[in-house]
Scaffold this motif. Structure first.
Motif, PDB file in Angstrom:
ATOM      1  N   UNK A  69      66.122 -17.196  68.910  1.00 12.04           N
ATOM      2  CA  UNK A  69      65.787 -16.274  67.872  1.00 12.04           C
ATOM      3  C   UNK A  69      67.022 -16.224  66.995  1.00 12.04           C
ATOM      4  N   UNK A  70      68.251 -16.404  67.489  1.00 10.72           N
ATOM      5  CA  UNK A  70      69.464 -16.595  66.861  1.00 10.72           C
ATOM      6  C   UNK A  70      69.305 -17.928  65.836  1.00 10.72           C
ATOM      7  N   UNK A  71      69.046 -19.032  66.669  1.00 10.43           N
ATOM      8  CA  UNK A  71      69.280 -20.296  65.872  1.00 10.43           C
ATOM      9  C   UNK A  71      68.108 -20.397  64.886  1.00 10.43           C
TER      10      UNK A  71
ATOM     11  N   UNK B  72      63.382  -9.672  64.743  1.00  7.89           N
ATOM     12  CA  UNK B  72      64.262 -10.833  65.559  1.00  7.89           C
ATOM     13  C   UNK B  72      65.123  -9.995  66.346  1.00  7.89           C
ATOM     14  N   UNK B  73      65.888  -8.982  65.432  1.00  9.47           N
ATOM     15  CA  UNK B  73      66.749  -8.299  66.682  1.00  9.47           C
ATOM     16  C   UNK B  73      66.231  -7.579  67.746  1.00  9.47           C
TER      17      UNK B  73
ATOM     18  N   UNK C   7      64.160  -6.986  73.630  1.00  9.93           N
ATOM     19  CA  UNK C   7      62.892  -6.921  74.448  1.00  9.93           C
ATOM     20  C   UNK C   7      62.951  -8.245  75.426  1.00  9.93           C
ATOM     21  N   UNK C   8      63.658  -9.295  74.729  1.00 10.46           N
ATOM     22  CA  UNK C   8      63.552 -10.379  75.732  1.00 10.46           C
ATOM     23  C   UNK C   8      64.737 -11.100  75.561  1.00 10.46           C
TER      24      UNK C   8
END
Length: 271
Positions: free
Chosen positions: A36-38, A22-23, A28-29
């Motif tokens: 991704x954070x949520x 995820x990080x 990358x995007x």
């Protein structure tokens, strides 16, 4: 109690890998940073991330995201086996699906994984006697993902449903561990029977796209069902069947067809 120095990667390597991916995804995007954070980085366990993701997908004007998240959180906390099954499903998809290059993909993007986890929640509620709530989640699972699994069905772990469009699994169906199936599969009945009326699928079975397995029949472990087949009779273990109605056309061709995902009939038919 774990010591404070114990790393997440040592006690939950799958969740640690999901977080690592995820990080990198945000690097990358960056435009996906909020998503991704949520969905992943905001949560300290896979169970909490899964609860958030399922609630977000299944919520409607009839039941809010917050209420669904509370329900799913409670179910996952009450039965730790559901979290273990989710990890087994993630690993299965990563291992068998060539389109899956990261463990985070099924959690974020693959409706087959998400639908199976929603089913697991509904099945737990069903077994606890909370049948109307189980039916509600089944309804939303079908409406959202196109996957209609009755909450009374029994499904093992290490499950991969690739593409997961138009999947139907009946109330008394039983699916073993490490089963793979493609889109448009039906595990259904043959009429208006009550009681035990749906198929029993053994461990390690591969079910091809558009296959229909009907009635209270048994499919032996590590068998293959060719795409488009209609299975109406028991299948012995480690066989390949094809056709309408399906007939045995050879051996399974390998010891673990659901893992190899080889859907070509030539090898099993001696060609």
């Amino acid at each position: 109690m774990f010591e404070q120095s114990t790393k997440v990667s040592e006690v939950d390597p799958i969740w640690a890998q999901v977080q690592l991916e995820a990080r990198q995804a945000i690097v990358d995007e960056p435009l996906l940073g909020g998503l991704v954070h949520s969905s992943i980085l905001h949560h300290d366990t896979l169970e909490r991330a899964l609860s958030y993701r399922l609630a977000l997908k299944l919520a409607s004007g009839e039941m809010s995201e917050q209420l669904l998240a509370e329900i799913i959180d409670g179910v996952l906390a009450a039965d730790t086996g559901l979290g273990h099954a989710a990890r087994a499903d993630l690993a299965a998809i990563y291992d068998r699906d060539p389109a899956c290059s990261r463990l985070m993909q099924p959690l974020l993007y693959f409706k087959g994984f998400q639908a199976v986890q929603a089913y697991r929640v509904s099945h737990w509620l069903w077994c606890e006697g909370r049948k109307d709530l189980a039916y509600f989640i089944q309804m939303r699972n079908s409406e959202m993902f196109g996957v209609d699994i009755h909450p009374g069905a029994q499904i093992g772990k290490g499950i991969m449903i690739d593409h997961a469009h138009s999947i139907v699994v009946g109330e008394t169906a039983v699916v073993g561990d490490n089963v793979s199936m493609l889109h448009s599969v039906t595990l259904g009945g043959t009429g208006k029977e009550h009681d035990d009326r749906h198929p029993k699928i053994g461990d390690g079975v591969l079910i091809g796209a558009g296959a229909h397995v009907l009635g209270n029949i048994h499919v032996g472990h590590c068998s293959r069902i060719a795409a488009g087949s209609v299975v109406l009779e028991d299948i012995p273990p480690m066989k390949t069947v094809a056709g309408v109605p399906a007939k045995i056309v050879g051996e399974a061709g390998c010891s673990q067809p659901s893992i190899s995902m080889d859907q070509l009939l030539g090898k099993s038919m001696g060609k």
